[in-house]
Scaffold this motif. Structure first.
Motif, PDB file in Angstrom:
ATOM      1  N   VAL A 228       0.838  -1.203   0.000  1.00 39.75           N
ATOM      2  CA  VAL A 228       0.000   0.000   0.000  1.00 39.75           C
ATOM      3  C   VAL A 228       0.873   1.254   0.000  1.00 39.75           C
ATOM      4  O   VAL A 228       0.599   2.218  -0.724  1.00 39.75           O
ATOM      5  CB  VAL A 228      -0.969   0.004   1.203  1.00 39.75           C
ATOM      6  CG1 VAL A 228      -1.633   1.364   1.365  1.00 39.75           C
ATOM      7  CG2 VAL A 228      -2.013  -1.084   1.039  1.00 39.75           C
ATOM      8  N   MET A 229       1.934   1.242   0.775  1.00 44.45           N
ATOM      9  CA  MET A 229       2.817   2.410   0.816  1.00 44.45           C
ATOM     10  C   MET A 229       3.473   2.646  -0.539  1.00 44.45           C
ATOM     11  O   MET A 229       3.644   3.792  -0.976  1.00 44.45           O
ATOM     12  CB  MET A 229       3.872   2.235   1.915  1.00 44.45           C
ATOM     13  CG  MET A 229       3.284   2.137   3.327  1.00 44.45           C
ATOM     14  SD  MET A 229       2.145   3.482   3.744  1.00 44.45           S
ATOM     15  CE  MET A 229       3.316   4.812   4.013  1.00 44.45           C
ATOM     16  N   ASP A 230       3.808   1.567  -1.243  1.00 48.66           N
ATOM     17  CA  ASP A 230       4.372   1.710  -2.587  1.00 48.66           C
ATOM     18  C   ASP A 230       3.367   2.366  -3.533  1.00 48.66           C
ATOM     19  O   ASP A 230       3.733   3.234  -4.350  1.00 48.66           O
ATOM     20  CB  ASP A 230       4.789   0.344  -3.139  1.00 48.66           C
ATOM     21  CG  ASP A 230       6.050  -0.200  -2.480  1.00 48.66           C
ATOM     22  OD1 ASP A 230       6.775   0.596  -1.843  1.00 48.66           O
ATOM     23  OD2 ASP A 230       6.299  -1.414  -2.600  1.00 48.66           O
ATOM     24  N   LEU A 231       2.105   1.956  -3.423  1.00 49.41           N
ATOM     25  CA  LEU A 231       1.072   2.494  -4.311  1.00 49.41           C
ATOM     26  C   LEU A 231       0.734   3.948  -3.998  1.00 49.41           C
ATOM     27  O   LEU A 231       0.192   4.656  -4.858  1.00 49.41           O
ATOM     28  CB  LEU A 231      -0.214   1.653  -4.199  1.00 49.41           C
ATOM     29  CG  LEU A 231      -0.194   0.289  -4.890  1.00 49.41           C
ATOM     30  CD1 LEU A 231      -1.446  -0.501  -4.519  1.00 49.41           C
ATOM     31  CD2 LEU A 231      -0.103   0.451  -6.406  1.00 49.41           C
ATOM     32  N   THR A 232       1.037   4.379  -2.789  1.00 49.37           N
ATOM     33  CA  THR A 232       0.679   5.740  -2.369  1.00 49.37           C
ATOM     34  C   THR A 232       1.896   6.640  -2.231  1.00 49.37           C
ATOM     35  O   THR A 232       1.839   7.684  -1.564  1.00 49.37           O
ATOM     36  CB  THR A 232      -0.079   5.699  -1.030  1.00 49.37           C
ATOM     37  OG1 THR A 232       0.754   5.063  -0.035  1.00 49.37           O
ATOM     38  CG2 THR A 232      -1.386   4.938  -1.159  1.00 49.37           C
ATOM     39  N   GLY A 233       3.001   6.266  -2.863  1.00 46.53           N
ATOM     40  CA  GLY A 233       4.206   7.092  -2.833  1.00 46.53           C
ATOM     41  C   GLY A 233       4.789   7.239  -1.445  1.00 46.53           C
ATOM     42  O   GLY A 233       5.458   8.241  -1.145  1.00 46.53           O
ATOM     43  N   GLY A 234       4.547   6.270  -0.581  1.00 48.77           N
ATOM     44  CA  GLY A 234       5.084   6.304   0.778  1.00 48.77           C
ATOM     45  C   GLY A 234       4.265   7.128   1.756  1.00 48.77           C
ATOM     46  O   GLY A 234       4.615   7.214   2.940  1.00 48.77           O
ATOM     47  N   ASN A 235       3.169   7.715   1.285  1.00 49.77           N
ATOM     48  CA  ASN A 235       2.380   8.592   2.146  1.00 49.77           C
ATOM     49  C   ASN A 235       1.235   7.902   2.876  1.00 49.77           C
ATOM     50  O   ASN A 235       0.760   8.379   3.901  1.00 49.77           O
ATOM     51  CB  ASN A 235       1.797   9.740   1.317  1.00 49.77           C
ATOM     52  CG  ASN A 235       2.871  10.635   0.734  1.00 49.77           C
ATOM     53  OD1 ASN A 235       3.827  10.994   1.421  1.00 49.77           O
ATOM     54  ND2 ASN A 235       2.728  10.989  -0.545  1.00 49.77           N
ATOM     55  N   GLY A 236       0.763   6.797   2.336  1.00 49.33           N
ATOM     56  CA  GLY A 236      -0.425   6.160   2.877  1.00 49.33           C
ATOM     57  C   GLY A 236      -1.686   6.654   2.175  1.00 49.33           C
ATOM     58  O   GLY A 236      -1.657   7.638   1.423  1.00 49.33           O
ATOM     59  N   ALA A 237      -2.790   5.982   2.443  1.00 48.83           N
ATOM     60  CA  ALA A 237      -4.053   6.305   1.774  1.00 48.83           C
ATOM     61  C   ALA A 237      -4.833   7.360   2.540  1.00 48.83           C
ATOM     62  O   ALA A 237      -4.721   7.484   3.763  1.00 48.83           O
ATOM     63  CB  ALA A 237      -4.893   5.037   1.642  1.00 48.83           C
ATOM     64  N   GLU A 238      -5.634   8.123   1.814  1.00 45.69           N
ATOM     65  CA  GLU A 238      -6.480   9.145   2.449  1.00 45.69           C
ATOM     66  C   GLU A 238      -7.569   8.519   3.315  1.00 45.69           C
ATOM     67  O   GLU A 238      -8.050   9.132   4.268  1.00 45.69           O
ATOM     68  CB  GLU A 238      -7.135  10.036   1.388  1.00 45.69           C
ATOM     69  CG  GLU A 238      -6.226  11.117   0.829  1.00 45.69           C
ATOM     70  CD  GLU A 238      -5.229  10.600  -0.194  1.00 45.69           C
ATOM     71  OE1 GLU A 238      -4.316  11.366  -0.577  1.00 45.69           O
ATOM     72  OE2 GLU A 238      -5.356   9.422  -0.643  1.00 45.69           O
ATOM     73  N   ALA A 239      -7.979   7.301   2.973  1.00 46.31           N
ATOM     74  CA  ALA A 239      -9.024   6.627   3.756  1.00 46.31           C
ATOM     75  C   ALA A 239      -8.726   5.141   3.827  1.00 46.31           C
ATOM     76  O   ALA A 239      -8.214   4.545   2.868  1.00 46.31           O
ATOM     77  CB  ALA A 239     -10.395   6.851   3.134  1.00 46.31           C
ATOM     78  N   VAL A 240      -9.047   4.560   4.968  1.00 46.63           N
ATOM     79  CA  VAL A 240      -9.034   3.111   5.140  1.00 46.63           C
ATOM     80  C   VAL A 240     -10.429   2.711   5.597  1.00 46.63           C
ATOM     81  O   VAL A 240     -10.954   3.246   6.575  1.00 46.63           O
ATOM     82  CB  VAL A 240      -7.982   2.654   6.164  1.00 46.63           C
ATOM     83  CG1 VAL A 240      -8.155   1.163   6.473  1.00 46.63           C
ATOM     84  CG2 VAL A 240      -6.573   2.922   5.653  1.00 46.63           C
ATOM     85  N   ILE A 241     -11.035   1.783   4.864  1.00 46.16           N
ATOM     86  CA  ILE A 241     -12.378   1.302   5.175  1.00 46.16           C
ATOM     87  C   ILE A 241     -12.241  -0.152   5.584  1.00 46.16           C
ATOM     88  O   ILE A 241     -11.995  -1.031   4.754  1.00 46.16           O
ATOM     89  CB  ILE A 241     -13.306   1.468   3.953  1.00 46.16           C
ATOM     90  CG1 ILE A 241     -13.286   2.917   3.462  1.00 46.16           C
ATOM     91  CG2 ILE A 241     -14.727   1.044   4.301  1.00 46.16           C
ATOM     92  CD1 ILE A 241     -13.975   3.118   2.119  1.00 46.16           C
ATOM     93  N   ASP A 242     -12.377  -0.407   6.881  1.00 46.43           N
ATOM     94  CA  ASP A 242     -12.021  -1.702   7.461  1.00 46.43           C
ATOM     95  C   ASP A 242     -13.274  -2.539   7.716  1.00 46.43           C
ATOM     96  O   ASP A 242     -14.014  -2.304   8.668  1.00 46.43           O
ATOM     97  CB  ASP A 242     -11.243  -1.480   8.761  1.00 46.43           C
ATOM     98  CG  ASP A 242     -10.752  -2.779   9.385  1.00 46.43           C
ATOM     99  OD1 ASP A 242     -11.036  -3.856   8.837  1.00 46.43           O
ATOM    100  OD2 ASP A 242     -10.088  -2.703  10.440  1.00 46.43           O
ATOM    101  N   PHE A 243     -13.490  -3.554   6.875  1.00 52.46           N
ATOM    102  CA  PHE A 243     -14.624  -4.457   7.032  1.00 52.46           C
ATOM    103  C   PHE A 243     -14.272  -5.687   7.858  1.00 52.46           C
ATOM    104  O   PHE A 243     -15.095  -6.594   7.992  1.00 52.46           O
ATOM    105  CB  PHE A 243     -15.137  -4.903   5.660  1.00 52.46           C
ATOM    106  CG  PHE A 243     -15.828  -3.811   4.888  1.00 52.46           C
ATOM    107  CD1 PHE A 243     -17.093  -3.375   5.256  1.00 52.46           C
ATOM    108  CD2 PHE A 243     -15.216  -3.216   3.798  1.00 52.46           C
ATOM    109  CE1 PHE A 243     -17.736  -2.371   4.557  1.00 52.46           C
ATOM    110  CE2 PHE A 243     -15.855  -2.206   3.081  1.00 52.46           C
ATOM    111  CZ  PHE A 243     -17.116  -1.782   3.463  1.00 52.46           C
ATOM    112  N   VAL A 244     -13.065  -5.725   8.434  1.00 49.79           N
ATOM    113  CA  VAL A 244     -12.624  -6.894   9.201  1.00 49.79           C
ATOM    114  C   VAL A 244     -12.588  -6.573  10.695  1.00 49.79           C
ATOM    115  O   VAL A 244     -13.276  -7.196  11.503  1.00 49.79           O
ATOM    116  CB  VAL A 244     -11.255  -7.398   8.698  1.00 49.79           C
ATOM    117  CG1 VAL A 244     -10.779  -8.580   9.536  1.00 49.79           C
ATOM    118  CG2 VAL A 244     -11.350  -7.797   7.222  1.00 49.79           C
TER     119      VAL A 244
END
Length: 341
Positions: A228-244
């Motif tokens: 995920v960090m690779d996909l977001t340029g090391g910044n992380g995502a603006e939102a995490v939606i946790d269904f677990v």
């Protein structure tokens, strides 16, 4: 009539004969059940996790995701008639308290929650009130949408919040693409132009998420945070939606979140343990989600009628409820399990 009732916590429910529900109030509605969703919350109820919160007197009929056909109505009910196909909002609300008057009927102070604190839909008939009934589009069948009454409604409620805060070019991580998550993936695709990253342990669930429109698929094999960090340029995502919400998902999700990001908690079972200095120094937000409002359910039915949200289901007869619960507990249900009386 036949109904599946829980007589004792940590024991298997039983299929028994019970009296049919009766109209006793002008706004009562009795519905002939066409489909009742089998939810993981039902397993938690059987285990006793809801004993203190619900305060229900045993034995009672479980099942809180219900759709069917109107069977009988009270004298003041308008807009629906006997035979109409309907889906039921999980709460039967009063319409008079401050929350209801503000359109926040999820937090009605006088509500009943059939299947949680009163008799639910693992039965041939269920009683609710007119405020809980959403008439279905003719293109929709009760058995096909029953689980949208809670699982779909919960997913819609959370994703709609996230979509309102996301912008084009933002990225959101969806953790879990199973029975609840696969609905959330569809709602997200319908409501948001942000990029969707789906994380799941199951290759089959990820394959389905891709078919439903997710842009990025990541196997939860221990490297998911780095991916995920690779996909977001090391910044992380603006939102995490946790269904677990358990089993390490929370820790992973927090690590995937960018500064000032929003973490939407839907799945439960684990504990949130984050140092407060990490929360204030990054200004991250944790947002709880229960079920959505009546209007949320009505909007979700529009998406269902448009073909933008559909359920992947496995059907079981009411008499086969024990196998449905066992399959769900063992992780052998693809999508949602539905009991059909």
């Amino acid at each position: 009539m036949k109904a599946v009732q829980l007589g004792k916590y940590n024991s298997e429910p039983a299929l028994v004969d019970v009296a049919e529900p009766q109209v006793t109030s002008p706004l009562d509605v009795v519905v002939r059940v066409g489909g009742a969703g089998v939810c993981r919350t039902d397993l938690h109820i059987i285990e006793g996790q809801w004993e203190q919160k619900s305060g229900v007197t045993l034995p009672y009929t479980i099942g809180h995701e219900n759709a069917g056909w109107v069977h009988e109505v009270g004298s003041a009910v308008t807009g629906i008639a006997v035979g109409d196909p309907v889906i039921l909002h999980p709460l039967a609300t009063c319409g008079l308290c401050r929350a209801c008057r503000a359109g926040d009927d999820v937090h009605c102070v006088n509500s009943a929650f059939p299947g949680i604190d009163s008799d639910g839909g693992y039965a041939e008939l269920i009683k609710t009130n007119a405020r809980a009934v959403v008439k279905l589009d003719p293109s929709l069948q009760p058995v096909d949408v029953a689980a949208l009454a809670d699982a779909g409604l919960t997913a819609y409620h959370a994703v709609r919040k996230a979509a309102a805060a996301l912008r084009p070019g933002d990225k959101a991580v969806v953790i879990g693409a199973g029975g609840l998550g696969h609905i959330g993936v569809q709602v997200f695709k319908a409501l948001s132009s942000a990029e969707m990253i789906v994380v799941d342990r199951s290759p089959e669930a990820l394959k389905l998420a891709g078919e439903l429109g997710a842009e990025h698929l990541i196997v939860a094999d221990g490297s998911q945070v780095d991916a995920v960090m690779d996909l977001t340029g090391g910044n992380g995502a603006e939102a995490v939606i946790d269904f677990v919400g358990e089993g390490g998902a929370i820790e992973d999700g927090v690590a995937m979140l960018r500064r000032a990001g929003n973490y939407y908690v839907i799945g439960y079972g684990g504990s949130l343990n984050v140092p407060t200095i990490d929360i204030i120094s990054t200004e991250i937000n944790f947002i709880g989600n229960l079920v959505g409002s009546y209007n949320d359910l009505a909007e979700l039915m529009v998406l269902a009628a448009q073909g933008k949200v559909s359920l992947h289901t496995s059907t079981y007869s009411l008499t086969d409820f024990a196998r449905a619960l066992s399959d769900l507990d063992a992780g052998n249900v693809r999508g949602r399990a539905i009991l059909v009386p």
